[in-house]
Design a protein around this motif. Sequence first.
Motif, PDB file in Angstrom:
ATOM      1  N   SER A  18       0.983  -1.384  -0.042  1.00 38.18           N
ATOM      2  CA  SER A  18       0.005  -0.048  -0.121  1.00 38.18           C
ATOM      3  C   SER A  18       0.943   1.219  -0.140  1.00 38.18           C
ATOM      4  CB  SER A  18      -0.865   0.100   1.146  1.00 38.18           C
ATOM      5  OG  SER A  18      -0.098   0.056   2.247  1.00 38.18           O
ATOM      6  N   THR A  19       2.114   1.314   0.244  1.00 41.11           N
ATOM      7  CA  THR A  19       2.971   2.422   0.357  1.00 41.11           C
ATOM      8  C   THR A  19       3.668   2.498  -1.019  1.00 41.11           C
ATOM      9  OG1 THR A  19       4.856   0.914   1.412  1.00 41.11           O
ATOM     10  CG2 THR A  19       3.242   2.085   2.973  1.00 41.11           C
ATOM     11  N   VAL A  20       3.587   1.596  -1.819  1.00 42.85           N
ATOM     12  CA  VAL A  20       4.368   1.765  -3.087  1.00 42.85           C
ATOM     13  C   VAL A  20       3.846   3.103  -3.982  1.00 42.85           C
ATOM     14  CG1 VAL A  20       4.776   0.605  -5.416  1.00 42.85           C
ATOM     15  CG2 VAL A  20       5.084  -0.662  -3.269  1.00 42.85           C
ATOM     16  N   GLU A  21       4.899   3.699  -4.614  1.00 36.77           N
ATOM     17  CA  GLU A  21       4.558   4.751  -5.686  1.00 36.77           C
ATOM     18  C   GLU A  21       4.638   4.441  -6.893  1.00 36.77           C
ATOM     19  OE1 GLU A  21       5.999   8.679  -4.413  1.00 36.77           O
ATOM     20  OE2 GLU A  21       5.878   8.078  -2.152  1.00 36.77           O
ATOM     21  N   ALA A  36       7.256  -2.619   0.270  1.00 37.60           N
ATOM     22  CA  ALA A  36       6.959  -1.507   0.944  1.00 37.60           C
ATOM     23  C   ALA A  36       7.861  -0.420   0.615  1.00 37.60           C
ATOM     24  CB  ALA A  36       7.025  -1.725   2.622  1.00 37.60           C
ATOM     25  N   ARG A  37       7.320   0.771   0.461  1.00 34.79           N
ATOM     26  CA  ARG A  37       7.760   2.235   0.391  1.00 34.79           C
ATOM     27  C   ARG A  37       8.945   2.315  -0.920  1.00 34.79           C
ATOM     28  NH1 ARG A  37       7.878   0.375   5.157  1.00 34.79           N
ATOM     29  NH2 ARG A  37      10.258  -0.551   4.997  1.00 34.79           N
ATOM     30  N   GLY A  83      16.518  -7.132  -3.990  1.00 36.11           N
ATOM     31  CA  GLY A  83      16.281  -7.037  -2.864  1.00 36.11           C
ATOM     32  C   GLY A  83      15.756  -5.556  -2.284  1.00 36.11           C
ATOM     33  N   ASP A  84      16.532  -5.247  -1.350  1.00 36.42           N
ATOM     34  CA  ASP A  84      15.909  -3.800  -0.604  1.00 36.42           C
ATOM     35  C   ASP A  84      16.882  -2.632  -0.705  1.00 36.42           C
ATOM     36  OD1 ASP A  84      13.815  -5.597   0.441  1.00 36.42           O
ATOM     37  OD2 ASP A  84      15.121  -6.048   2.258  1.00 36.42           O
ATOM     38  N   ARG A  85      16.449  -1.591  -0.747  1.00 35.62           N
ATOM     39  CA  ARG A  85      17.246  -0.367  -0.482  1.00 35.62           C
ATOM     40  C   ARG A  85      18.284  -0.177  -1.832  1.00 35.62           C
ATOM     41  NH1 ARG A  85      17.031  -2.985   4.141  1.00 35.62           N
ATOM     42  NH2 ARG A  85      19.166  -3.826   3.746  1.00 35.62           N
TER      43      ARG A  85
END
Length: 263
Positions: A18-21, A36-37, A83-85
Amino acid sequence: MALIHPSAIVDPKAQLDSTVEIGAYSIVGADVKIGARTVIGPHVVIEGHTTIGEDNKFFQFSSIGAAPQDKKWAGEPTRLEVGDRNTVREFCTFNLGTAQDAGVTHLGNDNWISAYVHLAHDCQVGSNTIFSNNAQLAGHVIVGDWAILSGYAGVHQFCKIGAHAFIGMYTSLTQDVPPFVLVSGNPAGARGVNIEGIKRRGFTRAQIDAIRAAYKLVYRSGLTLEEAKTALAEAEAAGGEESAPQLRVFREFLGTASRGIVR
């Protein structure tokens, strides 16, 4: 609900936190999962069986999860995992894996991927790497953690780049690069140990000395590769708590170098 620009096209089957843009004119396919994000900029295409983790940033005009550039690919449900970041700048291309390998192309965490970088099918990239503009990986390439590829570096298929290695600008790489080694040129040649890189990452004097000793055994002693492996094993057995692990990393990489190493 995810923040999706009205002009973006997102398949209803895609799984978005829900936080994806999602930016203007971007396209997200049915088999895509985004954590997320993560922010997807404008004009980005994400397709295939692609999974993207949390807190990533994709800039405009990238193609993520497209079919591999491999004539043998016959539409198998192969994957791309991110992955992340990670930061992925403009005009990057990441392809799916192939059934002839592990079936997945993988990018780890905390990587900085500059503009026009290509990750071909079945590449396995670790974490905390830096790819400068136009660095290019052919298929099946493995890149270890903390490695740095300078601008316009090109890597032949099936090559391996060890952790903390540094690949210079415009380098044409057709053989494996051991951990900690700095290479440059066309054809590529070993130029020493990536001292600045390992200092910045907090390696101790004893660890750095061990890495330098391993480099000298392989590149400055006149030993054959097999003789150097034996010498490294002997030095590892006689080494202390800080030096032995660095020697082991170097030795173990040499044991898996399938294309020979840059010397």
